[in-house]
Motif scaffolding. Structure first.
Motif, PDB file in Angstrom:
ATOM      1  N   UNK A   5      10.956 -13.894  -6.668  1.00 54.56           N
ATOM      2  CA  UNK A   5      10.506 -12.708  -5.941  1.00 54.56           C
ATOM      3  C   UNK A   5      11.601 -12.119  -5.046  1.00 54.56           C
ATOM      4  N   UNK A   6      12.834 -12.183  -5.517  1.00 51.02           N
ATOM      5  CA  UNK A   6      13.991 -11.645  -4.800  1.00 51.02           C
ATOM      6  C   UNK A   6      14.399 -10.312  -5.432  1.00 51.02           C
ATOM      7  N   UNK A   7      14.874  -9.381  -4.625  1.00 49.73           N
ATOM      8  CA  UNK A   7      15.566  -8.198  -5.143  1.00 49.73           C
ATOM      9  C   UNK A   7      16.975  -8.637  -5.515  1.00 49.73           C
ATOM     10  N   UNK A   8      17.172  -9.016  -6.762  1.00 51.79           N
ATOM     11  CA  UNK A   8      18.447  -9.562  -7.203  1.00 51.79           C
ATOM     12  C   UNK A   8      19.488  -8.440  -7.261  1.00 51.79           C
ATOM     13  N   UNK A   9      20.634  -8.579  -6.594  1.00 49.15           N
ATOM     14  CA  UNK A   9      21.667  -7.544  -6.669  1.00 49.15           C
ATOM     15  C   UNK A   9      22.062  -7.278  -8.123  1.00 49.15           C
ATOM     16  N   UNK A  10      21.908  -6.029  -8.537  1.00 43.73           N
ATOM     17  CA  UNK A  10      22.227  -5.664  -9.908  1.00 43.73           C
ATOM     18  C   UNK A  10      21.236  -6.170 -10.932  1.00 43.73           C
ATOM     19  N   UNK A  11      20.099  -6.717 -10.464  1.00 43.66           N
ATOM     20  CA  UNK A  11      19.108  -7.301 -11.371  1.00 43.66           C
ATOM     21  C   UNK A  11      17.713  -6.836 -11.029  1.00 43.66           C
ATOM     22  N   UNK A  12      16.691  -7.576 -11.459  1.00 44.15           N
ATOM     23  CA  UNK A  12      15.304  -7.181 -11.218  1.00 44.15           C
ATOM     24  C   UNK A  12      14.996  -7.046  -9.727  1.00 44.15           C
ATOM     25  N   UNK A  13      14.345  -5.967  -9.373  1.00 46.26           N
ATOM     26  CA  UNK A  13      13.966  -5.721  -7.975  1.00 46.26           C
ATOM     27  C   UNK A  13      12.525  -6.180  -7.763  1.00 46.26           C
ATOM     28  N   UNK A  14      12.355  -7.497  -7.804  1.00 46.13           N
ATOM     29  CA  UNK A  14      11.010  -8.068  -7.808  1.00 46.13           C
ATOM     30  C   UNK A  14      10.295  -7.871  -6.480  1.00 46.13           C
ATOM     31  N   UNK A  15      10.993  -8.076  -5.376  1.00 49.70           N
ATOM     32  CA  UNK A  15      10.350  -7.921  -4.070  1.00 49.70           C
ATOM     33  C   UNK A  15       9.914  -6.484  -3.834  1.00 49.70           C
ATOM     34  N   UNK A  16      10.725  -5.544  -4.242  1.00 45.29           N
ATOM     35  CA  UNK A  16      10.358  -4.137  -4.121  1.00 45.29           C
ATOM     36  C   UNK A  16       9.107  -3.842  -4.928  1.00 45.29           C
ATOM     37  N   UNK A  17       9.015  -4.425  -6.106  1.00 46.32           N
ATOM     38  CA  UNK A  17       7.832  -4.193  -6.944  1.00 46.32           C
ATOM     39  C   UNK A  17       6.572  -4.657  -6.225  1.00 46.32           C
ATOM     40  N   UNK A  18       6.588  -5.881  -5.670  1.00 46.27           N
ATOM     41  CA  UNK A  18       5.380  -6.416  -5.058  1.00 46.27           C
ATOM     42  C   UNK A  18       5.092  -5.822  -3.688  1.00 46.27           C
ATOM     43  N   UNK A  19       6.120  -5.498  -2.931  1.00 48.42           N
ATOM     44  CA  UNK A  19       5.914  -5.002  -1.574  1.00 48.42           C
ATOM     45  C   UNK A  19       5.612  -3.509  -1.527  1.00 48.42           C
ATOM     46  N   UNK A  20       6.123  -2.746  -2.488  1.00 47.05           N
ATOM     47  CA  UNK A  20       5.977  -1.291  -2.450  1.00 47.05           C
ATOM     48  C   UNK A  20       5.286  -0.732  -3.695  1.00 47.05           C
ATOM     49  N   UNK A  21       5.816  -1.050  -4.868  1.00 46.32           N
ATOM     50  CA  UNK A  21       5.290  -0.440  -6.088  1.00 46.32           C
ATOM     51  C   UNK A  21       3.867  -0.858  -6.404  1.00 46.32           C
ATOM     52  N   UNK A  22       3.576  -2.144  -6.286  1.00 45.85           N
ATOM     53  CA  UNK A  22       2.258  -2.635  -6.669  1.00 45.85           C
ATOM     54  C   UNK A  22       1.141  -2.040  -5.814  1.00 45.85           C
ATOM     55  N   UNK A  23       1.228  -2.102  -4.466  1.00 46.93           N
ATOM     56  CA  UNK A  23       0.168  -1.466  -3.673  1.00 46.93           C
ATOM     57  C   UNK A  23       0.045   0.032  -3.960  1.00 46.93           C
ATOM     58  N   UNK A  24       1.174   0.698  -4.116  1.00 44.28           N
ATOM     59  CA  UNK A  24       1.144   2.126  -4.395  1.00 44.28           C
ATOM     60  C   UNK A  24       0.440   2.413  -5.718  1.00 44.28           C
ATOM     61  N   UNK A  25       0.740   1.632  -6.743  1.00 43.83           N
ATOM     62  CA  UNK A  25       0.122   1.831  -8.048  1.00 43.83           C
ATOM     63  C   UNK A  25      -1.379   1.582  -7.994  1.00 43.83           C
ATOM     64  N   UNK A  26      -1.785   0.502  -7.344  1.00 46.73           N
ATOM     65  CA  UNK A  26      -3.209   0.166  -7.268  1.00 46.73           C
ATOM     66  C   UNK A  26      -3.982   1.237  -6.509  1.00 46.73           C
ATOM     67  N   UNK A  27      -3.384   1.778  -5.460  1.00 45.12           N
ATOM     68  CA  UNK A  27      -4.045   2.814  -4.668  1.00 45.12           C
ATOM     69  C   UNK A  27      -4.302   4.087  -5.459  1.00 45.12           C
ATOM     70  N   UNK A  28      -3.474   4.351  -6.464  1.00 42.66           N
ATOM     71  CA  UNK A  28      -3.680   5.561  -7.269  1.00 42.66           C
ATOM     72  C   UNK A  28      -4.851   5.423  -8.226  1.00 42.66           C
ATOM     73  N   UNK A  29      -5.302   4.201  -8.470  1.00 43.22           N
ATOM     74  CA  UNK A  29      -6.297   3.998  -9.528  1.00 43.22           C
ATOM     75  C   UNK A  29      -7.609   3.418  -9.014  1.00 43.22           C
ATOM     76  N   UNK A  30      -7.570   2.653  -7.912  1.00 40.57           N
ATOM     77  CA  UNK A  30      -8.770   1.985  -7.430  1.00 40.57           C
ATOM     78  C   UNK A  30      -9.069   2.370  -5.980  1.00 40.57           C
ATOM     79  N   UNK A  31     -10.323   2.202  -5.588  1.00 40.68           N
ATOM     80  CA  UNK A  31     -10.738   2.515  -4.222  1.00 40.68           C
ATOM     81  C   UNK A  31     -10.415   1.324  -3.317  1.00 40.68           C
ATOM     82  N   UNK A  32      -9.181   1.283  -2.888  1.00 43.47           N
ATOM     83  CA  UNK A  32      -8.690   0.210  -2.029  1.00 43.47           C
ATOM     84  C   UNK A  32      -8.304   0.801  -0.682  1.00 43.47           C
TER      85      UNK A  32
END
Length: 374
Positions: A206-233
């Motif tokens: 779950x690290x934002x790997x330099x030059x690699x997968x931005x896993x922490x960004x996905x879980x901390x920012x992208x995931x809540x944002x995505x869920x909010x667009x689709x579900x009543x959260x």
């Protein structure tokens, strides 16, 4: 046939039985000292042992959800490169529902009485990570009197490698949440269940790997944002929590400590507190000492401003290797007087599904008491 198929397991068991019976039947005929007889005995023994190990391995994989497919097992999974771009006004979105079904193990007459599990694909706008997940929606989500209500949400993470399906079928999160809510022990909550391995087969911790997968960004920012667009959260941080076991437990604690503006509470079931670097992770930090330090939760609590969040950790006095580290972490958090720390310490329990099933009900109750629906 898939790796988790009952047919594959059945064939492996049948093969093991046939080889065992064949060994007993042929052994007297192979009692001679010729090279053919010796080779035959060796072959039968090896074949029987391999069939037995395969049967046990397949059963353990089904029980604990280590690998989802043959490609996953052999490190050949390729779904890490899937990125979906959705034009404004289009029919797509960051959450795509693939299928829906009732809560496993629960009888009922539709989602208004038993809730629903949805299999989805989630795409991160910033990280460009796409990953499958399962979403549990409680019965109240579908009832007319609650049509304008928002619900608290908990992200639920597996260990590594793990499968998201195991959270539904083996650890029984939806069934447990449904029963606890019916018993009045927790409020209705939405669960977003997935594995932290969003760039398989690599374990990014779950690290934002330099030059690699931005896993922490996905879980901390992208995931809540995505869920909010689709579900009543609920939109506020107080509506969001995160739970995980093993690697997922480490990730859960880290997300809440790094991003209290995203997650108000985190529960780590049998977590560890420092990201390892090994062949499964590769080079996570690329000589970035600050990134490496911040991935060490004990270092973080001592050297940075303590986050305003609630934490729960679990361990057992006998059977878990993290017991001493967990007690040290609890003491370190207590010394700050800012994060609120709770624990579940069993007298005995191994690093396995049976232990976590004992811890999940009180963990969901604890989480429910710290989240709001607004």
């Amino acid at each position: 046939m898939g790796l988790t198929s009952n047919k594959v397991l059945g064939l492996a068991i049948v093969l093991a039985v046939v080889l065992f019976v064949g060994t007993l039947w042929l052994w007297p005929r192979l009692a001679r000292q010729s090279w053919r007889a010796v080779s035959g005995r060796v072959g039968l023994l090896l074949g029987t042992q391999l069939a037995l190990f395969a049967s046990v391995g397949l059963y353990a994989n089904q029980a604990f959800g280590f690998y989802a497919s043959w490609a996953d097992l052999f490190g050949q999974e390729t779904d890490q490169g899937v990125v979906v771009d959705h034009a404004a006004g289009g029919n797509g979105g960051p959450v795509q529902v693939l299928s829906s079904y009732g809560v496993p193990g629960v009888r009922g007459n539709g989602p208004q009485t038993t809730g629903q599990v949805q299999k989805v694909d989630i795409t991160g706008r910033r990280s460009h990570i796409a990953t499958p997940a399962f979403v549990y929606l409680p019965p109240e989500y579908f009832q007319p009197q609650y049509r304008t209500r928002t619900f608290p949400a908990a992200v639920v993470l597996t260990g590594y490698p793990g499968t998201a399906q195991a959270l539904v079928d083996k650890l029984r999160y939806p069934r447990t949440a449904l029963q606890l809510a019916k018993d009045g022990k927790m409020q209705p909550m939405i669960l977003i269940m997935l594995r932290p391995t969003v760039a398989p087969p690599r374990d990014t911790e779950c690290v934002d790997v330099p030059g690699g997968p931005q896993t922490e960004t996905f879980f901390a920012k992208d995931l809540p944002e995505a869920v909010l667009t689709h579900y009543r959260v609920g939109k506020r941080p107080g509506s969001w929590g995160v739970i995980g076991d093993s690697t997922g437990g480490y990730c859960a604690l880290k997300f809440a400590m790094h991003h209290p503006d995203a997650y108000a509470a985190a529960a780590g079931l049998s977590p560890y507190y420092k990201a390892p670097v090994d062949p499964t992770t590769g080079d996570l930090f690329h000589n970035d000492k600050n990134l490496q330090n911040r991935a060490d939760l004990s270092w973080l609590i001592k050297h940075e401003r303590a986050p305003d969040t609630s934490l729960l950790v679990t361990s057992s006095k006998v059977g878990e290797h993290n017991y001493k580290a967990t007690m040290k972490f609890i003491a370190a958090v207590q010394a700050t007087n800012v994060p609120r720390i709770s624990s579940i310490i069993l007298d005995s329990g191994g690093h396995n599904f049976n232990t976590w099933r004992r811890e999940i009900p009180p963990t969901l109750q604890w989480m429910s008491g710290r989240l709001t629906d607004r």
